[in-house]
Design an enzyme around this catalytic site. Structure first.
Site, PDB file in Angstrom:
ATOM      1  N   CYS A 236       1.006  -1.182  -0.029  1.00  0.00           N
ATOM      2  CA  CYS A 236      -0.052   0.035  -0.004  1.00  0.00           C
ATOM      3  C   CYS A 236       0.790   1.325  -0.018  1.00  0.00           C
ATOM      4  CB  CYS A 236      -1.011   0.112   1.164  1.00  0.00           C
ATOM      5  SG  CYS A 236      -0.083  -0.077   2.781  1.00  0.00           S
ATOM      6  N   SER A 237       0.695   2.171   0.835  1.00  0.00           N
ATOM      7  CA  SER A 237       1.268   3.523   0.696  1.00  0.00           C
ATOM      8  C   SER A 237       2.477   3.230   1.785  1.00  0.00           C
ATOM      9  CB  SER A 237       0.724   4.940   1.112  1.00  0.00           C
ATOM     10  OG  SER A 237      -0.287   5.020  -0.028  1.00  0.00           O
TER      11      SER A 237
END
Length: 287
Positions: A236-237
């Site tokens: 993800c981030s």
């Protein structure tokens, strides 16, 4: 220790009433637009719950090339768990007010370290809807004595993430606009890891904030072209949303590893290619 990843409000009430063993409640309120959850915690939380600071206790300061939210050291995590009052043998239940996104980080970090840890399905919203009471103020428990095992919670390295599309599946749990490289970003570049399949973390949630049934989670992966029996790496981030996806998959009986640095690390690593667009390989750019 293996335990179910989630607990519902009825099961939690039974555990609290049975008093066969202590239950330690962790309030992990955090979100990107409101990272400091303590004011909301002080205004009202589950009785006896201790506030957990995601930014300071479930992550540590690090160098930019490590990405945002580097994992805490084992010693620091153990020190934090003791400050939350966790003793050996306790049932630990984490919750938040944001679809379990933050609570899942606590679960993921503790789940293979000798702690029986669950996430409250539906979180604060479900507790209130079921008639549960809240209390205000701060809870400062006596220090606990838990000793965390030096176990791998399910970490994937940057090399594991790079090879996952060929060896199994790499799932990007970010929202589509970030995956496609269309949203503004604080990172050096926008896009996704080549070969990553976009399955946003929140597709696994129902409207009431509870996880979708196992069959629906499995069908979501199948529809996205993911073989649930293959080795799955989540990204993800910065390792928050991917821990949430790990929770959803675990509740559906699917194991997955998390690449903690996520895009915030990949995009800062020289030589790592970038893909943009709606498809896994998209338009790939070498750097």
């Amino acid at each position: 220790m293996t335990s179910p990843p989630v607990i519902d409000t009825h099961e939690l009430r039974r555990a609290l009433a049975a008093a066969r063993r202590p239950v330690r409640l962790l309030d992990v309120r955090w979100r990107l637009d409101l990272p400091e959850g303590r004011p909301a915690y002080l205004a009202g939380h589950l009785p006896g719950a201790v506030y957990v600071d995601l930014e300071r206790e479930l992550a540590r300061p690090g160098h930019p090339e490590e990405g945002r939210h580097p994992l805490p050291t084992l010693a620091d995590l153990e020190r934090s768990a003791r400050s939350w009052g966790v003793d050996a043998g306790d049932l630990v239940v984490a919750y938040d007010d944001n679809d379990a996104v933050a609570a899942a980080r606590a679960w993921w970090l503790l789940r293979r370290r000798g702690v029986d840890v669950r996430v409250l399905d539906g979180g604060l919203r479900a507790w209130i809807a079921s008639g549960g009471l809240l209390e205000g103020g701060d809870v400062r428990p006596e220090p606990g004595n838990v000793v965390l095992a030096d176990g791998d919670p399910g970490i994937a390295s940057i090399e594991d993430a790079a090879g996952a599309p060929q060896q199994g599946a790499l799932i990007d749990a970010r929202a589509p606009q970030h995956y496609r490289g269309l949203a503004p970003t604080a990172d050096p570049a926008a896009g996704h890891i080549p070969g990553a399949i976009n399955v946003p973390a929140l597709v696994h949630m129902q409207a009431d904030g509870r996880l979708r049934p196992a069959a629906e989670v499995q069908r979501t992966l199948t529809d996205a072209g993911v073989d649930a029996s293959a080795g799955i790496v989540l990204t993800c981030s910065s390792g928050i949303a991917s821990a949430h996806s790990a929770l959803a998959l675990a509740a559906a009986g699917i194991d997955a590893r998390v690449f903690p640095g996520g895009w915030s690390r990949w995009s800062r690593t020289p030589g790592r290619p970038i893909a943009v667009g709606p498809t896994p390989w998209g338009d790939v750019f070498a750097r």
